[in-house]
Motif scaffolding. Structure first.
Motif, PDB file in Angstrom:
ATOM      1  N   GLN A   1       0.828  -1.203   0.000  1.00  0.00           N
ATOM      2  CA  GLN A   1       0.000   0.000   0.000  1.00  0.00           C
ATOM      3  C   GLN A   1       0.864   1.256   0.000  1.00  0.00           C
ATOM      4  OE1 GLN A   1      -3.484   0.148  -0.018  1.00  0.00           O
ATOM      5  NE2 GLN A   1      -3.230  -2.000  -0.552  1.00  0.00           N
ATOM      6  N   VAL A   2       0.337   2.316  -0.588  1.00  0.00           N
ATOM      7  CA  VAL A   2       0.986   3.615  -0.575  1.00  0.00           C
ATOM      8  C   VAL A   2       0.335   4.444   0.524  1.00  0.00           C
ATOM      9  CG1 VAL A   2       1.398   5.728  -1.887  1.00  0.00           C
ATOM     10  CG2 VAL A   2       1.471   3.530  -3.038  1.00  0.00           C
ATOM     11  N   HIS A   3       1.157   5.030   1.385  1.00  0.00           N
ATOM     12  CA  HIS A   3       0.653   5.875   2.471  1.00  0.00           C
ATOM     13  C   HIS A   3       1.266   7.253   2.348  1.00  0.00           C
ATOM     14  CE1 HIS A   3      -1.135   2.436   4.514  1.00  0.00           C
ATOM     15  NE2 HIS A   3      -0.013   1.777   4.230  1.00  0.00           N
ATOM     16  N   MET A   4       0.551   8.237   2.855  1.00  0.00           N
ATOM     17  CA  MET A   4       1.051   9.600   2.845  1.00  0.00           C
ATOM     18  C   MET A   4       0.857  10.185   4.231  1.00  0.00           C
ATOM     19  SD  MET A   4      -0.193  12.953   0.850  1.00  0.00           S
ATOM     20  CE  MET A   4      -1.453  13.121   2.074  1.00  0.00           C
ATOM     21  N   GLN A   5       1.866  10.924   4.697  1.00  0.00           N
ATOM     22  CA  GLN A   5       1.757  11.569   6.008  1.00  0.00           C
ATOM     23  C   GLN A   5       2.597  12.830   6.040  1.00  0.00           C
ATOM     24  OE1 GLN A   5       2.977   8.258   8.382  1.00  0.00           O
ATOM     25  NE2 GLN A   5       5.113   8.855   8.396  1.00  0.00           N
ATOM     26  N   LEU A   6       2.292  13.684   6.981  1.00  0.00           N
ATOM     27  CA  LEU A   6       3.035  14.916   7.170  1.00  0.00           C
ATOM     28  C   LEU A   6       4.058  14.689   8.275  1.00  0.00           C
ATOM     29  CD1 LEU A   6       3.317  17.941   6.488  1.00  0.00           C
ATOM     30  CD2 LEU A   6       1.618  18.402   8.248  1.00  0.00           C
ATOM     31  N   LEU A   7       5.351  14.842   7.957  1.00  0.00           N
ATOM     32  CA  LEU A   7       6.431  14.669   8.928  1.00  0.00           C
ATOM     33  C   LEU A   7       7.330  15.894   8.899  1.00  0.00           C
ATOM     34  CD1 LEU A   7       7.573  10.976   8.336  1.00  0.00           C
ATOM     35  CD2 LEU A   7       6.332  11.855  10.296  1.00  0.00           C
ATOM     36  N   LYS A   8       7.385  16.607   9.996  1.00  0.00           N
ATOM     37  CA  LYS A   8       8.258  17.781  10.121  1.00  0.00           C
ATOM     38  C   LYS A   8       8.079  18.768   8.963  1.00  0.00           C
ATOM     39  CE  LYS A   8      11.691  15.214  12.723  1.00  0.00           C
ATOM     40  NZ  LYS A   8      13.064  14.760  12.810  1.00  0.00           N
ATOM     41  N   GLY A   9       6.839  18.974   8.567  1.00  0.00           N
ATOM     42  CA  GLY A   9       6.541  19.932   7.513  1.00  0.00           C
ATOM     43  C   GLY A   9       6.660  19.405   6.102  1.00  0.00           C
ATOM     44  N   ASP A  10       7.107  18.152   5.929  1.00  0.00           N
ATOM     45  CA  ASP A  10       7.234  17.553   4.603  1.00  0.00           C
ATOM     46  C   ASP A  10       6.134  16.516   4.397  1.00  0.00           C
ATOM     47  OD1 ASP A  10       9.596  18.903   3.815  1.00  0.00           O
ATOM     48  OD2 ASP A  10      10.820  17.465   4.939  1.00  0.00           O
ATOM     49  N   PHE A  11       5.640  16.436   3.171  1.00  0.00           N
ATOM     50  CA  PHE A  11       4.669  15.416   2.823  1.00  0.00           C
ATOM     51  C   PHE A  11       5.432  14.198   2.327  1.00  0.00           C
ATOM     52  CE2 PHE A  11       2.428  19.406   2.554  1.00  0.00           C
ATOM     53  CZ  PHE A  11       1.326  19.126   3.333  1.00  0.00           C
TER      54      PHE A  11
ATOM     55  N   PHE B   1       9.609   8.732   0.436  1.00  0.00           N
ATOM     56  CA  PHE B   1       9.941   9.808  -0.495  1.00  0.00           C
ATOM     57  C   PHE B   1       9.310  11.085   0.011  1.00  0.00           C
ATOM     58  CE2 PHE B   1       8.945   5.906  -2.830  1.00  0.00           C
ATOM     59  CZ  PHE B   1      10.185   5.617  -3.373  1.00  0.00           C
ATOM     60  N   VAL B   2      10.015  12.184  -0.114  1.00  0.00           N
ATOM     61  CA  VAL B   2       9.441  13.481   0.220  1.00  0.00           C
ATOM     62  C   VAL B   2       8.839  14.044  -1.063  1.00  0.00           C
ATOM     63  CG1 VAL B   2       9.910  15.819   1.030  1.00  0.00           C
ATOM     64  CG2 VAL B   2      11.078  13.880   2.086  1.00  0.00           C
ATOM     65  N   ALA B   3       7.548  14.374  -1.017  1.00  0.00           N
ATOM     66  CA  ALA B   3       6.864  14.941  -2.176  1.00  0.00           C
ATOM     67  C   ALA B   3       7.091  16.443  -2.216  1.00  0.00           C
ATOM     68  CB  ALA B   3       5.370  14.637  -2.095  1.00  0.00           C
ATOM     69  N   ALA B   4       7.003  17.013  -3.405  1.00  0.00           N
ATOM     70  CA  ALA B   4       7.207  18.450  -3.579  1.00  0.00           C
ATOM     71  C   ALA B   4       6.132  19.256  -2.863  1.00  0.00           C
ATOM     72  CB  ALA B   4       7.219  18.797  -5.066  1.00  0.00           C
ATOM     73  N   SER B   5       4.936  18.697  -2.755  1.00  0.00           N
ATOM     74  CA  SER B   5       3.836  19.396  -2.084  1.00  0.00           C
ATOM     75  C   SER B   5       2.781  18.381  -1.673  1.00  0.00           C
ATOM     76  CB  SER B   5       3.210  20.439  -3.018  1.00  0.00           C
ATOM     77  OG  SER B   5       2.533  19.789  -4.084  1.00  0.00           O
ATOM     78  N   HIS B   6       1.818  18.839  -0.889  1.00  0.00           N
ATOM     79  CA  HIS B   6       0.707  17.983  -0.491  1.00  0.00           C
ATOM     80  C   HIS B   6      -0.077  17.543  -1.720  1.00  0.00           C
ATOM     81  CE1 HIS B   6      -3.466  17.264   0.969  1.00  0.00           C
ATOM     82  NE2 HIS B   6      -2.786  16.522   1.826  1.00  0.00           N
ATOM     83  N   GLN B   7      -0.258  18.450  -2.663  1.00  0.00           N
ATOM     84  CA  GLN B   7      -1.006  18.145  -3.874  1.00  0.00           C
ATOM     85  C   GLN B   7      -0.317  17.046  -4.688  1.00  0.00           C
ATOM     86  OE1 GLN B   7      -1.443  21.390  -6.630  1.00  0.00           O
ATOM     87  NE2 GLN B   7      -3.134  20.410  -7.700  1.00  0.00           N
TER      88      GLN B   7
END
Length: 148
Positions: free
Chosen positions: A74-84, A95-101
């Motif tokens: 599964q793919v999960h997404m979370q906010l960690l220390k200001g990074d998505f 992986f750190v995404a460029a933005s929440h979007q």
């Protein structure tokens, strides 16, 4: 001028980390054995063997988006220390995404791909390129992977 230049590791010094085995090395018989630098830090492999140490064979470098879209689990997404952060395999790969979007879009694209493949399994005669939904999903994946 003088200064230090970072040297690429020798073939026998290059190592990767796996979840279950720790450090692994590319087998000397592998085509990629002499490759000293990979643009992505992620490899997929077909075979893992243990002799004097753990080796992988039949390996290929894989970039982030193909790994997220086609990797298992599964793919999960979370906010960690200001990074998505997008994570796979219960957080083992992150992986750190460029933005929440961007994170949401990648996660949603993976969900759509998984559903499309389930539909194809249920109906093998379905032409994924001819159905509007399938062609849009495939087109988006091709664009994402080829332009990253």
């Amino acid at each position: 001028s003088t200064g230090a230049v970072k040297m690429q590791p020798k073939a026998e010094e290059l190592k990767f980390v796996t979840k279950n085995d720790g450090y692994v090395h590319i087998h000397p018989s592998s085509v990629n054995y002499q490759t000293r630098h990979f643009e992505s830090p992620y490899l997929v492999y077909h075979e893992k063997i243990k002799t004097s140490r753990v080796f992988i064979r039949d390996c290929s470098m894989v970039s982030v988006y193909p790994l997220v879209l086609f990797g298992g689990g599964q793919v999960h997404m979370q906010l960690l220390k200001g990074d998505f952060v997008i994570s796979l395999d219960d957080g083992w790969i992150r992986f750190v995404a460029a933005s929440h979007q961007v994170a949401e879009l990648v996660k949603e694209l993976r969900c759509e791909l998984d559903q499309l493949l389930q539909d194809k399994i249920k109906n093998p005669s379905m032409d994924l390129c001819m159905c509007p939904r399938g062609s849009r999903i495939i087109g988006m994946i091709v664009k994402l992977v080829t332009t990253q």
